[in-house]
Design a protein around this motif. Structure first.
Motif, mmCIF file in Angstrom:
data_model
loop_
_atom_site.group_PDB
_atom_site.id
_atom_site.type_symbol
_atom_site.label_atom_id
_atom_site.label_comp_id
_atom_site.label_asym_id
_atom_site.label_seq_id
_atom_site.Cartn_x
_atom_site.Cartn_y
_atom_site.Cartn_z
ATOM 1 N N LEU A 48 0.810 -1.220 0.000
ATOM 2 C CA LEU A 48 0.000 0.000 0.000
ATOM 3 C C LEU A 48 0.843 1.270 0.000
ATOM 4 O O LEU A 48 0.353 2.339 -0.347
ATOM 5 C CB LEU A 48 -0.932 0.001 1.222
ATOM 6 N N CYS A 49 2.089 1.166 0.375
ATOM 7 C CA CYS A 49 2.926 2.345 0.581
ATOM 8 C C CYS A 49 3.417 2.909 -0.747
ATOM 9 O O CYS A 49 4.218 2.271 -1.452
ATOM 10 C CB CYS A 49 4.102 2.002 1.483
ATOM 11 N N LYS A 50 2.925 4.093 -1.077
ATOM 12 C CA LYS A 50 3.224 4.688 -2.380
ATOM 13 C C LYS A 50 3.241 6.216 -2.283
ATOM 14 O O LYS A 50 2.192 6.866 -2.245
ATOM 15 C CB LYS A 50 2.178 4.235 -3.403
ATOM 16 N N ASP A 51 4.430 6.771 -2.164
ATOM 17 C CA ASP A 51 4.664 8.219 -2.332
ATOM 18 C C ASP A 51 4.043 9.122 -1.274
ATOM 19 O O ASP A 51 3.968 10.333 -1.483
ATOM 20 C CB ASP A 51 4.180 8.685 -3.711
ATOM 21 N N LEU A 52 3.593 8.578 -0.152
ATOM 22 C CA LEU A 52 2.959 9.411 0.870
ATOM 23 C C LEU A 52 3.740 9.293 2.178
ATOM 24 O O LEU A 52 4.154 8.196 2.563
ATOM 25 C CB LEU A 52 1.506 8.971 1.080
ATOM 26 N N GLU A 53 3.922 10.434 2.853
ATOM 27 C CA GLU A 53 4.640 10.471 4.128
ATOM 28 C C GLU A 53 3.707 10.981 5.217
ATOM 29 O O GLU A 53 2.905 11.891 4.991
ATOM 30 C CB GLU A 53 5.864 11.385 4.027
ATOM 31 N N VAL A 54 3.838 10.399 6.409
ATOM 32 C CA VAL A 54 2.994 10.757 7.553
ATOM 33 C C VAL A 54 3.900 11.021 8.756
ATOM 34 O O VAL A 54 4.632 10.128 9.182
ATOM 35 C CB VAL A 54 1.983 9.640 7.880
ATOM 36 N N PHE A 55 3.826 12.232 9.286
ATOM 37 C CA PHE A 55 4.689 12.629 10.399
ATOM 38 C C PHE A 55 3.846 13.005 11.616
ATOM 39 O O PHE A 55 2.958 13.849 11.525
ATOM 40 C CB PHE A 55 5.544 13.839 10.015
ATOM 41 N N TYR A 56 4.144 12.371 12.753
ATOM 42 C CA TYR A 56 3.556 12.753 14.034
ATOM 43 C C TYR A 56 4.637 13.410 14.895
ATOM 44 O O TYR A 56 5.834 13.201 14.658
ATOM 45 C CB TYR A 56 3.022 11.524 14.770
ATOM 46 N N PRO A 57 4.243 14.202 15.918
ATOM 47 C CA PRO A 57 5.241 14.785 16.819
ATOM 48 C C PRO A 57 6.138 13.705 17.427
ATOM 49 O O PRO A 57 5.662 12.612 17.759
ATOM 50 C CB PRO A 57 4.376 15.453 17.906
ATOM 51 N N GLU A 58 7.414 13.998 17.501
ATOM 52 C CA GLU A 58 8.424 13.124 18.093
ATOM 53 C C GLU A 58 8.763 11.918 17.220
ATOM 54 O O GLU A 58 9.737 11.205 17.493
ATOM 55 C CB GLU A 58 8.009 12.622 19.489
ATOM 56 N N LEU A 59 7.990 11.661 16.190
ATOM 57 C CA LEU A 59 8.249 10.523 15.316
ATOM 58 C C LEU A 59 8.726 11.017 13.957
ATOM 59 O O LEU A 59 8.349 12.086 13.499
ATOM 60 C CB LEU A 59 6.980 9.681 15.120
ATOM 61 N N PRO A 83 -1.680 14.344 12.085
ATOM 62 C CA PRO A 83 -0.307 14.362 11.597
ATOM 63 C C PRO A 83 -0.125 15.273 10.402
ATOM 64 O O PRO A 83 -1.096 15.757 9.799
ATOM 65 C CB PRO A 83 -0.078 12.899 11.186
ATOM 66 N N MET A 84 1.113 15.498 10.043
ATOM 67 C CA MET A 84 1.443 16.156 8.791
ATOM 68 C C MET A 84 1.482 15.073 7.717
ATOM 69 O O MET A 84 2.203 14.074 7.872
ATOM 70 C CB MET A 84 2.803 16.860 8.896
ATOM 71 N N VAL A 85 0.680 15.229 6.679
ATOM 72 C CA VAL A 85 0.628 14.250 5.594
ATOM 73 C C VAL A 85 1.151 14.923 4.338
ATOM 74 O O VAL A 85 0.592 15.921 3.873
ATOM 75 C CB VAL A 85 -0.812 13.732 5.370
ATOM 76 N N LYS A 86 2.220 14.372 3.785
ATOM 77 C CA LYS A 86 2.957 15.048 2.716
ATOM 78 C C LYS A 86 3.000 14.202 1.448
ATOM 79 O O LYS A 86 3.398 13.034 1.486
ATOM 80 C CB LYS A 86 4.380 15.346 3.202
ATOM 81 N N PHE A 87 2.574 14.808 0.344
ATOM 82 C CA PHE A 87 2.655 14.177 -0.977
ATOM 83 C C PHE A 87 3.416 15.134 -1.890
ATOM 84 O O PHE A 87 2.857 16.087 -2.415
ATOM 85 C CB PHE A 87 1.250 13.894 -1.510
ATOM 86 N N SER A 88 4.700 14.880 -2.063
ATOM 87 C CA SER A 88 5.549 15.796 -2.830
ATOM 88 C C SER A 88 5.180 15.820 -4.309
ATOM 89 O O SER A 88 5.526 16.764 -5.021
ATOM 90 C CB SER A 88 7.021 15.413 -2.654
#
Length: 220
Positions: A48-59, A83-88
């Motif tokens: 399922l992992c394709k080009d998307l990033e997920v950032f939580y505090p401290e992680l 979280p911060m969800v990033k799709f460049s």
């Protein structure tokens, strides 16, 4: 000279260095803790992992990973804001839809409440998504991962779809509950095909974690 024979200025430097090192360890969250292991998902779950990033505090980016069993992360994630969800790869002039679901409600071996809708945001500008800044029309407010005790690991999945000018909404019956959401029918209704990006992470109830149970056995 001090009483120990070490020049006073060197003693002061050593004290300052020790204080600086202590502050550095606190600021980095004791990142050198060998017990804090970031474990990748299995190949089956990593599909399922394709080009998307997920950032939580401290992680760091937790996409395609297990939430580490250390520093109370599995408890903290149930309390943190979204979280911060990033799709460049998002396009500057486009709008996107973000979906976050748990397909393992109440458990992976008995997912009778699949899909549990944790977050649904539409009208996200591509330029904002590139930066991980999720601003748009929030149809379902963010609900943190909260897997029940003794239900094993849950997958928390994120999907990003190109909106293409459509007005997206939920039916009244969909708004009544988050559980047993017929996500496939929602996607079909708005002609949303393959996601442009996706990922998932896994976590379990913090009381089921080895670290928590070990601390209980130690009486701490």
């Amino acid at each position: 000279m001090g009483a120990s024979g070490v020049p006073t200025n060197w003693t002061m430097r050593l004290v300052a260095a020790a204080l600086w090192l202590g502050l550095l360890m606190v600021a980095t969250g004791n990142s050198n803790d060998d017990s804090c292991v970031y474990e990748a998902l299995s190949d089956e779950d990593a599909v399922l992992c394709k080009d998307l990033e997920v950032f939580y505090p401290e992680l760091e980016n937790i996409g395609c990973m297990f939430v580490p069993d250390c520093n109370d992360y599995r408890q903290k994630i149930t309390q943190w804001a979204h979280p911060m969800v990033k799709f460049s790869g998002a396009l500057d002039g486009a709008k996107y839809i973000l979906v976050m679901v748990d397909p393992d409600a109440p458990s992976r071996y008995n997912p009778r409440a699949r899909f549990w809708r944790h977050w649904l945001v539409t009208d996200i500008q591509g330029v904002d998504l590139q930066k991980g800044d999720i601003k748009g029309q929030e149809l379902s407010a963010y609900q943190p991962p909260s897997p029940p005790a003794h239900s094993g690991f849950h997958r928390y999945q994120f999907y990003v779809y190109l909106q293409e000018g459509k007005t997206i909404n939920l039916l009244p019956k969909e708004n009544k509950t988050r559980g047993s959401w017929e996500m496939d029918k929602f996607l079909y209704r708005f002609h949303l095909n393959e996601p442009k990006a996706s990922t998932q992470f896994m976590t379990q109830n913090y009381q089921d974690s080895e670290t928590f149970q070990a601390s209980g056995e130690d009486g701490s």
